[in-house]
Write an enzyme that holds these catalytic residues in place. Structure first.
Site, PDB file in Angstrom:
ATOM      1  CB  CYS A  44      -0.355   1.915  12.719  1.00  0.00           C
ATOM      2  SG  CYS A  44      -1.874   0.654  11.319  1.00  0.00           S
ATOM      3  CG  HIS A  90       3.367  -0.452  10.485  1.00  0.00           C
ATOM      4  ND1 HIS A  90       3.317  -0.790  12.091  1.00  0.00           N
ATOM      5  CD2 HIS A  90       1.764  -0.795  10.219  1.00  0.00           C
ATOM      6  CE1 HIS A  90       1.825  -0.834  12.647  1.00  0.00           C
ATOM      7  NE2 HIS A  90       1.737  -1.438  10.962  1.00  0.00           N
ATOM      8  CD  GLU A 100       6.987  -0.252  12.342  1.00  0.00           C
ATOM      9  OE1 GLU A 100       6.662   1.017  11.903  1.00  0.00           O
ATOM     10  OE2 GLU A 100       5.686  -0.637  13.509  1.00  0.00           O
TER      11      GLU A 100
HETATM   12  N1  GLN Z   1      -6.044  -1.575  14.236  1.00  0.00           N
HETATM   13  C1  GLN Z   1      -6.065  -0.976  13.587  1.00  0.00           C
HETATM   14  C2  GLN Z   1      -6.948  -0.851  12.077  1.00  0.00           C
HETATM   15  O1  GLN Z   1      -7.183  -2.175  11.837  1.00  0.00           O
HETATM   16  C3  GLN Z   1      -4.682  -0.280  13.600  1.00  0.00           C
HETATM   17  C4  GLN Z   1      -4.150  -1.203  12.741  1.00  0.00           C
HETATM   18  C5  GLN Z   1      -2.139  -1.416  13.168  1.00  0.00           C
HETATM   19  O2  GLN Z   1      -2.088  -0.613  14.392  1.00  0.00           O
HETATM   20  N2  GLN Z   1      -1.109  -1.573  12.867  1.00  0.00           N
HETATM   21  O3  GLN Z   1      -6.729  -0.233  11.600  1.00  0.00           O
END
Ligand code: GLN
Length: 539
Positions: free
Chosen positions: A381, A507, A509
């Site tokens: 992300c 994600h 994970e």
């Molecule tokens: N801050 C980033 C966004 O909102 C990434 C979010 C995250 O890593 N879950 O897109």
């Protein structure tokens, strides 16, 4: 008709109620029952989505897009059953629902009160988890018995047992038996007091799970049984697991906890099959190689902030019969000391999800280090955003490339706000959340890892790769290895001429399981071991 198990905690917090509830779920599942877990959190935030990791640890995201407590991650990892938005209720969410009903006029003429309205709403939320196929709902109550905040929840449980009947509801109390070195004995008094508090509310626990440093001898067991009104075989000892949390259900099984539960609930079930689970634990215990992986984030001192990532690395390590030494690295440390000084010697670098500007330059420096030194890299992300910014700045030569998140007026916003996010005003529950499909690019590392063309993975973000820059990235050697099926959103990127450099907008994970490690973690760790693995040192 489902049966219900409630797991409460006493004496102190952090006793491992989540692992206990998860272990019970696994044991019942291993005997052929369909279980569903649920967690009640007594705080007033509607969900943990807007809470700081210092307050709350990781936010676990479900397939259906709920931002939930990290215990749901344990439930999924132990049972391999996906949770839903019915699996985590906070006091805030319960009150929010009641106040909406009140404004709508549902209680017209009546006074809305904690008893019966809040307690009834809690009972309804428990029943919401008992869908048709579910045999047993296991609900964990956050906090410690005696907390003011927990009181309405416990009162609701009392009411629930009254309504559902004694034979359909089981209370399990997780408690601490402190060992006093000078007395040379395990003390039962705090547990007696905490069970006493439960009794004042009208709840008598059926089973005690006793966390302890030392084995509980038969006399202590008898004393607890007598004073707390439980059968001696329902006093279960829970010592710290020596190697990993996945040993806990095996320990409970050796004390026949599942049999005690089934007998108390009058449930029939098959024989316990924990073979694959035992094999997993054996691999952890017998690991003969090791490698060090660095997680470069904002919360280096806070293990719970990246809980699912830690577990995913452990699952992948066990798959390769290796121990993963996880080094938590503060990205601000890289800013102060330089990448070489902080990252030298790592076998793999992982930049996890994140928000905001603090430590961002350190994360970008970590990506650059991984790219140039050819150290395996997994970006998740925000870790993908960092990989894109680094590539733009240092390969494409766009020196001021940035994310709109930290630099709204950037002249080169290679990461920009998603179209659907532009109108969003409220911050809670409004990100792109939950499972979305992704199509993988033929011939890519990612496609090879997953072994299929289409995947679904869980998301939690507002910002995305800016397609205006797409061809410049591709021309310079960045592979877009995953896209949304309509081709509009970049979901994965990777690098050519690098042993293993993969970053995803989602994600991974959240979907790794001990017996079924996530393919990206498996192959990231696999390459780290291949390049930097060493014989395991004795601990
Ligand atoms: N801050 C980033 C966004 O909102 C990434 C979010 C995250 O890593 N879950 O897109």
């Amino acid at each position: 008709m489902a049966k219900f198990i409630f797991v409460t905690g006493g004496v102190v917090s952090s006793l491992g109620k989540g692992i206990t509830a998860s272990s019970i779920g696994l044991l019942l599942k291993s005997r052929g029952l369909h279980v569903m877990h649920q967690k009640f959190d007594p705080y007033l935030n509607v969900d943990p989505g807007t809470m700081n990791p210092y307050q709350h640890g990781e936010v676990f995201v479900t397939d259906d897009g709920a931002e939930t407590d990290l215990d749901l991650g344990h439930y999924e990892r132990f049972t391999d059953i996906n949770t839903t938005r019915h699996c985590n209720y906070t006091a805030g969410r319960i009150y929010d629902s009641i106040i909406r009903k009140e404004r709508r006029g549902d209680f017209l003429g009546g006074t809305v009160q904690v008893v019966p309205h809040v307690t009834t709403e809690i009972c309804d939320s428990i029943r919401a988890a008992a869908t048709k196929e579910v045999d047993v709902v296991i609900s964990e109550i956050g906090g410690t018995v005696g907390d003011i905040e927990s009181h309405p929840f416990l009162e609701a449980l009392r009411q629930f047992r009254y309504q559902e009947g004694r034979s359909n509801v089981l209370f399990i109390h997780v408690t601490l038996l402190p060992y006093l070195g000078n007395a040379g004995e395990v003390k039962t008094k705090p547990t007696q007091h905490s069970v006493g508090r439960l009794r004042e509310i009208g709840i008598i626990p059926d089973i005690l799970i006793c966390r302890s440093e030392k084995h509980i001898d038969p006399d202590v067991r008898k004393k607890l049984a007598l004073f707390c009104n439980v059968d001696p075989e329902a006093v279960i000892e829970a010592l710290d697991a020596p190697h990993c949390i996945y040993e806990v259900p095996l320990d409970f099984a050796s004390q026949e906890l599942d049999t005690v539960i089934l007998d108390s609930l009058g449930l029939r079930a098959g024989r316990r099959n924990l073979r694959p689970w035992r094999d997993y634990v054996d691999k952890v215990i017998n690991a003969d190689r090791e490698v060090t992986i660095g997680i470069v984030g904002k919360y280096s001192e806070l293990l719970d902030a990246y809980k699912s990532i830690h577990e995913s690395l452990n699952h992948a390590g066990a798959h390769h019969c290796a121990r993963i030494i996880i080094k938590s690295i503060s990205s601000e440390d890289i800013e102060k000391k330089g990448a070489e000084a902080v990252l030298g010697g790592l076998g793999g670098i992982l930049v996890p999800g994140g928000f905001g500007a603090r430590g961002v330059e350190g994360k970008i420096a970590a990506v650059q280090y991984a790219r140039i030194k050819k150290v395996p890299y997994l970006g998740i992300c925000y870790g993908m955003h960092m990989a894109v910014i680094e590539f733009a700045r240092n390969v494409l030569g766009i020196k001021d490339a940035d994310t709109v998140e930290n630099n709204p007026s950037s002249a080169n916003p290679v990461i920009s706000l998603m179209e659907e996010q532009k109108k969003v005003m409220n911050l809670g529950g409004t990100m792109r959340l939950g499972a979305y499909p992704c199509s993988l690019t033929k011939g890519s590392l990612s496609r090879k890892s997953y072994g299929k063309d289409q995947i679904t993975e869980r998301h939690r973000h507002r910002f995305e790769f800016n397609n205006e820059y797409l061809s410049r990235f591709e021309d310079a050697g960045m592979v877009i290895s995953g896209k949304s099926p309509d081709g509009m959103l970049v979901e994965m990127v990777e690098l050519k001429d690098h042993p293993w450099f993969v970053a995803s907008q989602f994600h991974p994970e959240f979907k790794s399981r001990p017996i079924n490690p996530h393919p990206l973690f498996r192959d990231f760790v696999g390459m780290s071991l291949e390049l930097y693995g060493r014989k395991k040192e004795q601990q």
